[in-house]
Design an enzyme around this catalytic site. Structure first.
Site, PDB file in Angstrom:
ATOM      1  N   ARG A   1      29.250  35.549  39.692  1.00 36.65           N
ATOM      2  CA  ARG A   1      29.596  36.520  40.728  1.00 36.65           C
ATOM      3  C   ARG A   1      28.973  36.043  42.035  1.00 36.65           C
ATOM      4  NH1 ARG A   1      33.019  38.111  37.890  1.00 36.65           N
ATOM      5  NH2 ARG A   1      33.308  40.185  36.985  1.00 36.65           N
TER       6      ARG A   1
ATOM      7  N   GLU B   1      34.696  39.288  48.066  1.00 40.01           N
ATOM      8  CA  GLU B   1      36.020  38.668  47.874  1.00 40.01           C
ATOM      9  C   GLU B   1      37.076  39.765  47.693  1.00 40.01           C
ATOM     10  OE1 GLU B   1      34.803  36.483  44.249  1.00 40.01           O
ATOM     11  OE2 GLU B   1      36.142  37.812  43.151  1.00 40.01           O
TER      12      GLU B   1
ATOM     13  N   HIS C   1      38.716  32.795  42.847  1.00 45.31           N
ATOM     14  CA  HIS C   1      38.398  33.529  41.614  1.00 45.31           C
ATOM     15  C   HIS C   1      39.519  33.367  40.569  1.00 45.31           C
ATOM     16  CE1 HIS C   1      35.977  37.132  39.873  1.00 45.31           C
ATOM     17  NE2 HIS C   1      36.429  36.348  38.914  1.00 45.31           N
TER      18      HIS C   1
HETATM   19  C1  8YV Z   1      38.768  38.312  36.209  1.00 48.72           C
HETATM   20  C2  8YV Z   1      36.279  38.089  35.719  1.00 48.72           C
HETATM   21  O1  8YV Z   1      39.206  37.614  37.326  1.00 48.72           O
HETATM   22  O2  8YV Z   1      36.254  38.714  33.467  1.00 48.72           O
HETATM   23  C3  8YV Z   1      35.706  38.769  34.546  1.00 48.72           C
HETATM   24  O3  8YV Z   1      34.637  39.382  34.703  1.00 48.72           O
HETATM   25  O4  8YV Z   1      35.668  37.954  36.721  1.00 48.72           O
HETATM   26  C4  8YV Z   1      37.641  37.513  35.654  1.00 48.72           C
HETATM   27  O5  8YV Z   1      37.959  37.106  34.390  1.00 48.72           O
HETATM   28  C5  8YV Z   1      38.621  39.717  36.616  1.00 48.72           C
HETATM   29  O6  8YV Z   1      37.933  40.506  35.756  1.00 48.72           O
HETATM   30  C6  8YV Z   1      40.004  40.284  36.859  1.00 48.72           C
HETATM   31  O7  8YV Z   1      39.932  41.547  37.194  1.00 48.72           O
END
Ligand code: 8YV
Length: 312
Positions: free
Chosen positions: A231, A260, A278
């Site tokens: 993150r 972001e 991302h």
């Molecule tokens: C996704 C992520 O982009 O799983 C996670 O925590 O950061 C990513 O796999 C995100 O959750 C999509 O909403």
């Protein structure tokens, strides 16, 4: 009658179709007035489908007093107020494991691209500079370098396996030592000092906020690289920007950012950084599996059964 749920934001269309088959979905992101939308649904809605940055805060939970389940699309639940959910006896689920290999692929791509500067070399070719300005400058190899994994969970291990195949050595730091053969460092500064590439694969949230700061980057040094698949909050972003510009570290590969997708425009001018929007888990296969798990947790709960992947 299908149970009614709230969907906080626009999600992957295949998952939305599956949600629509099983539930009556009320789309919060389409409502002009959130307060009126929530007030109208509060007596009937027992579950919420959310994702990534949308999360769920305490105010949203308070607006829905019948809420029993928050089903997240994604493994990271840092945008969900877990303490507030626990206090209100709301179950929170996420989508672990199904994305490990995909996120690890992205991490390896960042390591490769950051050290070998493939995106920059492609821009060089497309600009017509190949030949006209000679060959692209030499970069640096992965083989023999030390990858320091900050947060050796299931994703971190999948990344380590890939890095080993590229001839890298692995070290790691976690809150607690794991039953693995790789050397353990007691804190992020020690890990950075002993690594060529410091890779962040921790959860987000308050506990890991700015874990990678100026002290850690100083320990990594001007030959060191940073890769963040976790993150944006895990690294002190303004400090990282400054260190990259001043060449106090060699480069960075980032899939995640503060605030972001509205990332700081200063990033657009930093040449020694490789930036992904991302896309860690962003394949059709992985997003389908994540969505299926999100839907399964909702279905199980409404069938009166225990959910599959509970966080709190
Ligand atoms: C996704 C992520 O982009 O799983 C996670 O925590 O950061 C990513 O796999 C995100 O959750 C999509 O909403």
């Amino acid at each position: 009658m299908k149970p009614e749920i709230i969907v906080t934001g626009k999600i992957f269309s295949r998952t939305q179709e599956k949600l629509d088959q099983a539930f009556t979905c009320h789309k919060m992101y389409e409502a002009a007035e959130h307060a009126a939308f929530l007030k109208e649904l509060a007596p009937r809605v027992r579950a919420l489908a959310t994702f990534g940055p949308a999360g769920a805060d305490a105010a949203l939970m308070d607006a829905l007093p019948k809420l029993e389940l928050i089903s997240n699309f994604g493994v990271g639940v840092d945008a969900i107020d877990l303490a507030a959910a626990k206090q209100r006896r709301i179950i929170v689920t996420n989508t672990p494991d199904v994305l490990n290999e995909c996120v690890a692929d992205t991490a390896l791509a960042l390591v490769l691209n950051t050290l070998r500067m493939f995106p920059q070399s492609e821009r060089f070719l497309r600009a017509g500079d190949w030949g006209a300005r000679g060959a692209y400058p030499l970069t640096t190899s992965l083989g023999g370098k030390v990858l320091g994994v900050l947060g050796l969970g299931r994703i971190g291990e999948a990344i380590a396996r890939r890095a080993l195949a590229c001839g890298m050595q692995i070290r790691y730091h976690n809150r607690s030592k794991k039953d693995v053969a790789w050397p353990y460092d007691p804190d992020p500064v020690a890990l950075a000092k002993n690594s060529d590439v410091l890779l962040m694969a921790t959860p987000g949230g308050a506990e890991t906020s700015k874990l990678v700061n100026a002290r850690v980057l100083d320990a990594l040094g001007p030959e060191g690289y940073v890769v963040n698949i976790a993150r944006g909050s895990v690294i002190d972003e303004p400090v990282l920007l400054r260190y990259l510009k001043e060449k106090r570290i060699a480069g960075a590969g980032l899939d995640v950012f503060d605030d972001e997708p509205k990332i700081n425009p200063e990033w657009f001018t930093v040449e020694n950084a490789v930036l992904f929007p991302h896309v860690g888990s962003a394949t059709v296969e992985t997003r389908t599996a994540m969505g299926d798990l999100q839907v399964e947790n909702l279905r199980l709960h409404f069938a009166g059964k225990p959910v599959r992947t509970r966080v709190v």
